[in-house]
Design a protein around this motif. Sequence first.
Motif, PDB file in Angstrom:
ATOM      1  N   VAL A 145       0.840  -1.197   0.000  1.00  0.00           N
ATOM      2  CA  VAL A 145       0.000   0.000   0.000  1.00  0.00           C
ATOM      3  C   VAL A 145       0.876   1.248   0.000  1.00  0.00           C
ATOM      4  N   THR A 146       0.499   2.215  -0.809  1.00  0.00           N
ATOM      5  CA  THR A 146       1.164   3.519  -0.805  1.00  0.00           C
ATOM      6  C   THR A 146       0.188   4.554  -0.271  1.00  0.00           C
ATOM      7  N   VAL A 147       0.580   5.238   0.779  1.00  0.00           N
ATOM      8  CA  VAL A 147      -0.277   6.255   1.381  1.00  0.00           C
ATOM      9  C   VAL A 147       0.006   7.600   0.726  1.00  0.00           C
ATOM     10  N   ASP A 148      -1.061   8.258   0.277  1.00  0.00           N
ATOM     11  CA  ASP A 148      -0.924   9.568  -0.348  1.00  0.00           C
ATOM     12  C   ASP A 148      -0.543  10.595   0.710  1.00  0.00           C
ATOM     13  N   THR A 149       0.546  11.300   0.500  1.00  0.00           N
ATOM     14  CA  THR A 149       1.052  12.240   1.494  1.00  0.00           C
ATOM     15  C   THR A 149       1.223  13.636   0.894  1.00  0.00           C
ATOM     16  N   PRO A 150       1.337  14.664   1.728  1.00  0.00           N
ATOM     17  CA  PRO A 150       1.575  16.025   1.226  1.00  0.00           C
ATOM     18  C   PRO A 150       2.936  16.124   0.541  1.00  0.00           C
ATOM     19  N   THR A 151       3.128  17.213  -0.173  1.00  0.00           N
ATOM     20  CA  THR A 151       4.407  17.463  -0.817  1.00  0.00           C
ATOM     21  C   THR A 151       5.448  17.845   0.231  1.00  0.00           C
ATOM     22  N   LYS A 152       6.705  17.796  -0.179  1.00  0.00           N
ATOM     23  CA  LYS A 152       7.791  18.186   0.717  1.00  0.00           C
ATOM     24  C   LYS A 152       7.615  19.633   1.170  1.00  0.00           C
ATOM     25  N   GLU A 153       7.207  20.501   0.246  1.00  0.00           N
ATOM     26  CA  GLU A 153       7.004  21.914   0.584  1.00  0.00           C
ATOM     27  C   GLU A 153       5.904  22.073   1.636  1.00  0.00           C
ATOM     28  N   GLN A 154       4.820  21.312   1.488  1.00  0.00           N
ATOM     29  CA  GLN A 154       3.710  21.410   2.432  1.00  0.00           C
ATOM     30  C   GLN A 154       4.118  20.934   3.835  1.00  0.00           C
ATOM     31  N   THR A 155       4.872  19.844   3.897  1.00  0.00           N
ATOM     32  CA  THR A 155       5.311  19.357   5.211  1.00  0.00           C
ATOM     33  C   THR A 155       6.360  20.282   5.821  1.00  0.00           C
ATOM     34  N   GLU A 156       7.198  20.890   4.996  1.00  0.00           N
ATOM     35  CA  GLU A 156       8.176  21.862   5.510  1.00  0.00           C
ATOM     36  C   GLU A 156       7.470  23.086   6.087  1.00  0.00           C
ATOM     37  N   ASN A 157       6.392  23.522   5.422  1.00  0.00           N
ATOM     38  CA  ASN A 157       5.621  24.651   5.946  1.00  0.00           C
ATOM     39  C   ASN A 157       5.039  24.326   7.323  1.00  0.00           C
ATOM     40  N   LEU A 158       4.539  23.091   7.478  1.00  0.00           N
ATOM     41  CA  LEU A 158       4.013  22.656   8.768  1.00  0.00           C
ATOM     42  C   LEU A 158       5.121  22.661   9.825  1.00  0.00           C
ATOM     43  N   LYS A 159       6.263  22.076   9.465  1.00  0.00           N
ATOM     44  CA  LYS A 159       7.375  22.002  10.406  1.00  0.00           C
ATOM     45  C   LYS A 159       7.835  23.404  10.821  1.00  0.00           C
ATOM     46  N   ASN A 160       7.920  24.307   9.863  1.00  0.00           N
ATOM     47  CA  ASN A 160       8.348  25.669  10.168  1.00  0.00           C
ATOM     48  C   ASN A 160       7.352  26.363  11.100  1.00  0.00           C
ATOM     49  N   TYR A 161       6.068  26.119  10.862  1.00  0.00           N
ATOM     50  CA  TYR A 161       5.027  26.708  11.718  1.00  0.00           C
ATOM     51  C   TYR A 161       5.236  26.273  13.168  1.00  0.00           C
ATOM     52  N   ILE A 162       5.523  25.005  13.374  1.00  0.00           N
ATOM     53  CA  ILE A 162       5.739  24.485  14.732  1.00  0.00           C
ATOM     54  C   ILE A 162       7.059  24.994  15.307  1.00  0.00           C
ATOM     55  N   PHE A 163       8.124  24.879  14.533  1.00  0.00           N
ATOM     56  CA  PHE A 163       9.448  25.237  15.031  1.00  0.00           C
ATOM     57  C   PHE A 163       9.537  26.725  15.409  1.00  0.00           C
ATOM     58  N   GLU A 164       8.797  27.564  14.696  1.00  0.00           N
ATOM     59  CA  GLU A 164       8.810  28.996  15.006  1.00  0.00           C
ATOM     60  C   GLU A 164       8.101  29.296  16.323  1.00  0.00           C
ATOM     61  N   ARG A 165       7.366  28.316  16.850  1.00  0.00           N
ATOM     62  CA  ARG A 165       6.558  28.526  18.065  1.00  0.00           C
ATOM     63  C   ARG A 165       6.977  27.601  19.211  1.00  0.00           C
ATOM     64  N   VAL A 166       8.149  27.006  19.133  1.00  0.00           N
ATOM     65  CA  VAL A 166       8.540  26.033  20.155  1.00  0.00           C
ATOM     66  C   VAL A 166       8.637  26.647  21.551  1.00  0.00           C
ATOM     67  N   GLU A 167       8.959  27.926  21.641  1.00  0.00           N
ATOM     68  CA  GLU A 167       9.120  28.541  22.951  1.00  0.00           C
ATOM     69  C   GLU A 167       7.802  28.653  23.713  1.00  0.00           C
ATOM     70  N   GLN A 168       6.674  28.669  23.006  1.00  0.00           N
ATOM     71  CA  GLN A 168       5.380  28.823  23.676  1.00  0.00           C
ATOM     72  C   GLN A 168       4.682  27.486  23.910  1.00  0.00           C
ATOM     73  N   LEU A 169       5.273  26.391  23.441  1.00  0.00           N
ATOM     74  CA  LEU A 169       4.641  25.092  23.624  1.00  0.00           C
ATOM     75  C   LEU A 169       4.677  24.672  25.090  1.00  0.00           C
ATOM     76  N   LYS A 170       3.557  24.173  25.558  1.00  0.00           N
ATOM     77  CA  LYS A 170       3.475  23.649  26.914  1.00  0.00           C
ATOM     78  C   LYS A 170       3.424  22.129  26.934  1.00  0.00           C
ATOM     79  N   HIS A 171       2.975  21.542  25.830  1.00  0.00           N
ATOM     80  CA  HIS A 171       2.821  20.088  25.789  1.00  0.00           C
ATOM     81  C   HIS A 171       3.128  19.582  24.377  1.00  0.00           C
ATOM     82  N   VAL A 172       4.001  18.594  24.299  1.00  0.00           N
ATOM     83  CA  VAL A 172       4.371  17.970  23.023  1.00  0.00           C
ATOM     84  C   VAL A 172       4.151  16.473  23.138  1.00  0.00           C
ATOM     85  N   TYR A 173       3.348  15.942  22.224  1.00  0.00           N
ATOM     86  CA  TYR A 173       3.056  14.503  22.199  1.00  0.00           C
ATOM     87  C   TYR A 173       3.622  13.934  20.909  1.00  0.00           C
ATOM     88  N   LEU A 174       4.547  12.981  21.047  1.00  0.00           N
ATOM     89  CA  LEU A 174       5.183  12.357  19.891  1.00  0.00           C
ATOM     90  C   LEU A 174       4.686  10.926  19.764  1.00  0.00           C
TER      91      LEU A 174
END
Length: 382
Positions: A145-174
């Motif tokens: 099975v191949t799972v349809d995933t976002p583009t590299k650019e789309q996932t990088e945008n998500l990562k940047n959104y989170i990384f730019e806000r790491v100082e205000q995070l109170k809870h991170v669930y991995l």
Amino acid sequence: MDSKDYLTNRSFCPIPWTGFMYNFDGNVKTCIRSSEPIGNIKDQNIDELLNNANNKDTRQRMLDHQPGKRCSPCYDLEYKENKFDIISDRVFYLRELKEVPLKLYDDVDSFELNKIDIRWTNLCNFGCVYCGPEFSSMLAHERGVTVDTPTKEQTENLKNYIFERVEQLKHVYLAGGEPLLMKQNFELLTLLKEKNPNVNLRINTNLSKVDTRIFNLACEFKNVHWIISAETQDEEYEYIRYGGTWKNFLKNLDIISGLNHKFSFNMLHFVLNSMSIFRCIDFFKERGFHNNSFIIGPVLTPDYLNIRQLPDKMLKLVNDELKLRINQSPGFLLENGYRNMLRYIKTPIEKNLTETFNQLKILDTRRGVDSSKIFVDLYKEK
């Protein structure tokens, strides 16, 4: 919103204003309990998703003391419960995010990232019987099975959104997949270690790998809650959690138990461990784990593994065991889990145990194993 309303409004949850859950197929939910996504980063960027009509509608309903449309799983868990030690993400985050200024919740247009639940990829070295390709690369490969995933650019945008806000995070669930194998988590933890070292971390792991740099880095944090996936022992464990070995699990459990961190066991109850889950709980308790260390819930999908597929006489055994254990008043999350399962197994279902055996045969053939030699009591009902 005042502090009284924050605690007494049974429809309210802080997450629609403060966080989200991301799965690597691009879907974004309010949280993992949500019954459906609010959208997908393939269609909108994360900032737009968190403030779209779906999320605003949920906020407005909650402010009006009406249940969120996607939030029934938490409300169901809280049914007839008035305590704060129940297995509900809503109640958990009321406590976890209590430092967020209450004025944030007065406006349906407000959002401030305080909590993330991230599953960057489906990378996983296990193929658990109740899992699917969207959460396990092993299963995706096994099933072709191949799972349809976002583009590299789309996932990088998500990562940047989170990384730019790491100082205000109170809870991170991995979670995952297996979060101790994902390189993105090393990047995230490195940044958190530098800018937000007191953040609360929860890591949901199969505990197969404690020799990774991600594990070593996580051990440097003070506020870590390890959620360990295991619900049975020995050969049952190795069949259910395919890819793992019980011996290796115990070795790694000894290693992680030496940390000054919090621990929970994430235990799923279904047709293959209907009674053995109780022996597993007792085993962990004998090793010193507290009654507040057990999070027990039913397997909802695939349907053929649902515990309610069992014949009535087998369900009665489960019912009697749950009642016996509840009567011992273990308290904490353990008792809450028992009560939830007792209520759940009484919910009617259209049984089809034949399909259960058919699907197990398909799985056995694909993997070259024989479930009938492991789950002997179940196969007596064939």
